[in-house]
Design an enzyme around this catalytic site. Structure first.
Site, PDB file in Angstrom:
ATOM      1  N   HIS A  64      69.163 -21.969 -80.092  1.00  0.00           N
ATOM      2  CA  HIS A  64      68.180 -21.139 -79.395  1.00  0.00           C
ATOM      3  C   HIS A  64      66.766 -21.383 -79.927  1.00  0.00           C
ATOM      4  O   HIS A  64      65.886 -20.566 -79.694  1.00  0.00           O
ATOM      5  CB  HIS A  64      68.534 -19.656 -79.578  1.00  0.00           C
ATOM      6  CG  HIS A  64      69.804 -19.255 -78.904  1.00  0.00           C
ATOM      7  ND1 HIS A  64      70.646 -18.287 -79.399  1.00  0.00           N
ATOM      8  CD2 HIS A  64      70.390 -19.700 -77.760  1.00  0.00           C
ATOM      9  CE1 HIS A  64      71.696 -18.148 -78.589  1.00  0.00           C
ATOM     10  NE2 HIS A  64      71.554 -19.001 -77.593  1.00  0.00           N
ATOM     11  N   LYS A 106      76.327 -26.436 -73.395  1.00  0.00           N
ATOM     12  CA  LYS A 106      77.309 -27.204 -72.608  1.00  0.00           C
ATOM     13  C   LYS A 106      78.362 -26.251 -72.093  1.00  0.00           C
ATOM     14  O   LYS A 106      78.675 -25.249 -72.749  1.00  0.00           O
ATOM     15  CB  LYS A 106      77.975 -28.264 -73.483  1.00  0.00           C
ATOM     16  CG  LYS A 106      78.601 -29.394 -72.703  1.00  0.00           C
ATOM     17  CD  LYS A 106      77.530 -30.309 -72.139  1.00  0.00           C
ATOM     18  CE  LYS A 106      77.986 -31.664 -71.780  1.00  0.00           C
ATOM     19  NZ  LYS A 106      76.875 -32.614 -71.754  1.00  0.00           N
TER      20      LYS A 106
HETATM   21  N1  GLU Z   1      75.170 -33.562 -68.401  1.00  0.00           N
HETATM   22  C1  GLU Z   1      74.016 -34.313 -68.731  1.00  0.00           C
HETATM   23  C2  GLU Z   1      73.972 -34.594 -70.214  1.00  0.00           C
HETATM   24  O1  GLU Z   1      74.973 -34.541 -70.882  1.00  0.00           O
HETATM   25  C3  GLU Z   1      72.747 -33.653 -68.204  1.00  0.00           C
HETATM   26  C4  GLU Z   1      72.395 -32.342 -68.791  1.00  0.00           C
HETATM   27  C5  GLU Z   1      71.239 -31.640 -68.085  1.00  0.00           C
HETATM   28  O2  GLU Z   1      70.624 -32.220 -67.230  1.00  0.00           O
HETATM   29  O3  GLU Z   1      70.979 -30.495 -68.451  1.00  0.00           O
HETATM   30  O4  GLU Z   1      72.978 -34.970 -70.763  1.00  0.00           O
END
Ligand code: GLU
Length: 471
Positions: A64, A106
């Protein structure tokens, strides 16, 4: 693939610790940078056919130190807490490296998307989004998902629609997710962004003569032999940009078959063949490689793993013939593989730099959504008028006419796609140079991953120091 006792998150921590020794931060600050700040695990029921299925899903906010948190959502049966934590951590470092002012996040839903109808996938995605809303794990200023393995603009549309319905007063609701289709507030250039970023990153690496000489290679992309694993969104676009730049695509690897042709494989023809026959196998003139992991071990200059993590490990690393490995996927090399390849003198361009093109353009999309205006809308005509004035002045000063073809090229004001691509190119080139500076100038640092981690830790460490820690 990954062995069951291997922890991806611990692997990321191991690389972090290796790099942290070269930074000046206290143990407390380093601990805080490394820690996963918030972890959400949900199980929710979805009606599928006549029955009910309980779906397991995650969202991890690794850091954060800057908000919102940012990172994709993947649909895969491999999803587990350790994996999502590791991927969220990589997002934190990735954003710092490319100077995108976000913390890392994620998400993952543990499903095999091939087993569900589009209708069922929509129900699962919408329910997942409402779980995120309930727990305050999504929002333009909180946490902004994006596509990842197994997801695309379609899922992002469902997410933005669900979020907007639950937050009708949020004028910035569009910015709750990126990677959306253009009609839903997406930005031009996002689809190919990660693959194009991979291309720009490797092209930049290949531009340094002294580095190429060490590898026994010449500078430039033209003529380099490339193998790509994974023909999804990232691998496909990377392959196309390499082919267009004059590289020879000698190998392509998919989960159900791999092919090799020293004379080169046409990417679109191979993709069409795969769509028609179900796999890459038996592509005209190419040799079939039935055991797909052997595809990685074939002769080439550049190997680009663009699928899942841990595909190069201690048991196959010594057989890799590539001189350069470009990590288009997240975590395709285990730390053991990293050490073996380092001893072999292979140049590994690390994931958290190389695949940052996606999040970079996501940042542009988020800014577009917050400003509620398309890139280029204000300046395009203005620029064209100014360029016309400049040409007129040059013509009257020199008494010569610019040709019609030249006039057309010079006059063109920037469209959204031009601005996005040039912003991405500048980011990938600048960040490579930053990492390389650290690599070249820090005694004891002998690989680009450690240099990339140092680059990230330095920026996040300063951010924590200057932010202060709440008493
Ligand atoms: N999934 C992609 C990554 O692992 C893009 C993440 C995003 O655009 O926030 O970088």
């Amino acid at each position: 693939m990954s062995t069951s006792d291997y922890s991806f998150f611990k692997g990321v921590e191991r690389s972090f610790d290796k790099a942290a020794k070269f930074t000046r931060f206290s143990a407390g600050i380093l601990e805080q940078i490394k820690a996963c700040n918030s972890i959400l695990r949900v199980k929710f029921p979805v009606r599928i056919g006549d029955g009910v299925e309980v779906i397991e899903a995650y969202r991890v906010q690794h850091s954060h130190h800057k908000l919102p948190c940012k990172g994709g959502i993947r649909f895969s049966m491999e999803v587990n807490q350790d994996e999502v934590m590791a991927l969220a951590a990589l997002m934190t470092y990735k954003c710092a490296i490319v100077n995108v002012p976000f913390g890392g996040g994620k998400g993952g839903i543990k499903i095999d998307s091939k087993k569900y109808s589009v209708f069922d996938l929509e129900k699962i995605t919408r329910r997942y989004t409402s779980e995120l809303c309930k727990k305050n794990f999504i929002g333009p200023g909180i946490d902004v998902p994006a596509p990842d393995y197994g997801t695309s603009g379609r899922e992002m549309s469902w997410i933005v629609d669900t979020y907007s319905s639950l937050n009708p007063n949020d004028v910035n609701a569009m910015a709750c997710v990126t990677g959306k289709p253009i009609s839903q507030g997406g930005v031009r250039g996002r689809v190919e962004a990660t693959g194009l970023g991979v291309f720009f990153g490797i092209r930049e690496a290949c531009a340094f003569e002294e580095d190429m000489v060490k590898l026994g290679l010449t500078t430039g992309i033209r003529g380099k032999r490339v193998i790509i694993q994974g023909l999804g969104n990232v691998g496909y676009h990377a392959a196309k940009y390499f082919q267009n730049a004059g590289a020879i695509i000698v190998g392509l690897i998919e989960y159900n078959g791999a092919i090799y042709d020293a004379n080169g494989i046409d990417v679109d023809m191979a993709q069409a063949h795969r769509a028609k026959s179900g796999s890459l196998l038996n592509f005209p003139n190419a040799r079939n490689i039935e055991n797909i992991s052997e595809g990685l071990e074939q002769a080439c200059d550049i190997l680009i793993p663009a699928a899942l993590e841990s595909v190069i490990h201690k048991d196959n690393a010594s057989r890799i013939q590539a001189k350069i490995i470009g990590e288009a996927a997240n975590g395709p090399l285990t730390p053991d593989a990293d050490e073996i390849l380092l001893r072999k003198g292979v140049l590994v361009i690390p994931d958290m730099y190389l695949n940052a093109g996606g999040v970079t353009v996501s940042y542009f999309e988020w800014l577009k959504n917050l400003s509620h205006v398309r890139y280029g809308r204000l300046e395009k005509r203005f620029s064209e008028n100014r360029y016309a004035e400049i040409i007129n002045s040059v013509e009257s000063m020199t008494n010569k006419k610019v040709s019609e073809v030249e006039r057309k090229i010079i006059l063109k004001g920037p469209d959204e796609i031009d601005l996005v691509h040039s912003g991405l190119e500048d980011t990938m080139m600048g960040s490579y140079q930053e990492i390389r500076e650290i690599y070249v100038n820090t005694p004891g640092v002998d690989d680009m991953r450690t240099a990339a981690f140092i680059c990230a830790i330095n920026k996040i460490g300063v951010s924590y120091e200057e932010l202060g820690i709440f008493p």
